[in-house]
Design an enzyme around this catalytic site. Sequence first.
Site, PDB file in Angstrom:
ATOM      1  N   SER A  89       1.111  -1.022   0.203  1.00 39.69           N
ATOM      2  CA  SER A  89      -0.040  -0.057   0.002  1.00 39.69           C
ATOM      3  C   SER A  89       0.833   1.234  -0.063  1.00 39.69           C
ATOM      4  O   SER A  89       1.781   1.515  -0.890  1.00 39.69           O
ATOM      5  CB  SER A  89      -1.048   0.010   1.295  1.00 39.69           C
ATOM      6  OG  SER A  89      -1.910   0.787   1.077  1.00 39.69           O
ATOM      7  N   ASP A 219      -9.229  -5.459  -4.686  1.00 45.28           N
ATOM      8  CA  ASP A 219      -9.041  -4.580  -3.638  1.00 45.28           C
ATOM      9  C   ASP A 219     -10.010  -3.444  -3.611  1.00 45.28           C
ATOM     10  O   ASP A 219     -10.135  -2.777  -4.686  1.00 45.28           O
ATOM     11  CB  ASP A 219      -7.527  -3.930  -4.194  1.00 45.28           C
ATOM     12  CG  ASP A 219      -6.892  -3.357  -2.927  1.00 45.28           C
ATOM     13  OD1 ASP A 219      -7.481  -2.647  -2.145  1.00 45.28           O
ATOM     14  OD2 ASP A 219      -5.804  -3.637  -2.969  1.00 45.28           O
ATOM     15  N   HIS A 246      -7.278  -6.288  -0.178  1.00 40.25           N
ATOM     16  CA  HIS A 246      -6.056  -5.272  -0.049  1.00 40.25           C
ATOM     17  C   HIS A 246      -4.966  -5.849   0.838  1.00 40.25           C
ATOM     18  O   HIS A 246      -3.901  -5.443   0.869  1.00 40.25           O
ATOM     19  CB  HIS A 246      -6.357  -3.779   0.400  1.00 40.25           C
ATOM     20  CG  HIS A 246      -5.437  -2.921   0.483  1.00 40.25           C
ATOM     21  ND1 HIS A 246      -4.885  -2.377  -0.598  1.00 40.25           N
ATOM     22  CD2 HIS A 246      -4.820  -2.206   1.528  1.00 40.25           C
ATOM     23  CE1 HIS A 246      -3.887  -1.569  -0.410  1.00 40.25           C
ATOM     24  NE2 HIS A 246      -3.899  -1.373   1.066  1.00 40.25           N
TER      25      HIS A 246
END
Length: 264
Positions: A89, A219, A246
Amino acid sequence: MEASGEVYKANNEHFVLVHGAGHGGWCWFKLACLLRGSGHRVSCIDLTGAAGSLVDPDDVRSYDEYDAPLTDFMPALPDGHKVILIGHSAGGLSVTHAMHLFRDKIKQAIFIAATMLPFGYQTEQDIKDGVPDLSEFGDVYDLKFSLGEDRPPTSVALREEHQRTILYQQCSHEDSTLASILLRPWPAALSTARFGHVDDCVESEVNTVRRVYIKTANDHMMKPEQQEAMIQRWPPSEVVAMDTDHSPFFSAPERLFELILKSM
């Protein structure tokens, strides 16, 4: 987060794992166990303001301060020692930052559902591609203004009632519950991440590091179309996909482990 009594063999790799916003070194516990069980060395970085750093995220004033645990870690590596950097991320920004500063110490960079921008947030397109758009879920953030209501926010937190839906919808309830306990607000200074200038020659230097992108097809945080846009703008050496949310380090750690080893 080094294992006590860990035996490291010269022919095995050293993985450095960098978490995303609000997370910490703790989120890698499953992947770290798998990597160490295969004889590899693993270092899990806690960026400033994360649970393991003991710093209040509202006290972090700059991106360099936020990223200091990684930028302090890298130059302390022995001469000739190269690591495989893995960012999840927003941790992709930290990985890219390290590529600008320490490319000679990086064997490979792996981006997992990560922000992958060669110079950070320099343009409106960078923000469009690299900043999650969660507007479809409504008002999901809590902002804190420790410098005063008339000043920019100092930290951001994802509200607990949205965490499973956005971050962990394919994870076990045990893992998402653990995460809800350990998640912290992240410094708002994260949004100021910029490295160099788009007109510099630095881009060619950054491109000397081999990059792999691991896409997450389901995601809700870093949308697949955003991931694809960043891949198209700055093509990595390899792209692989996972049919996960995610957080594949929780929802599919064994598959994530396999893909990482295959990418080496």
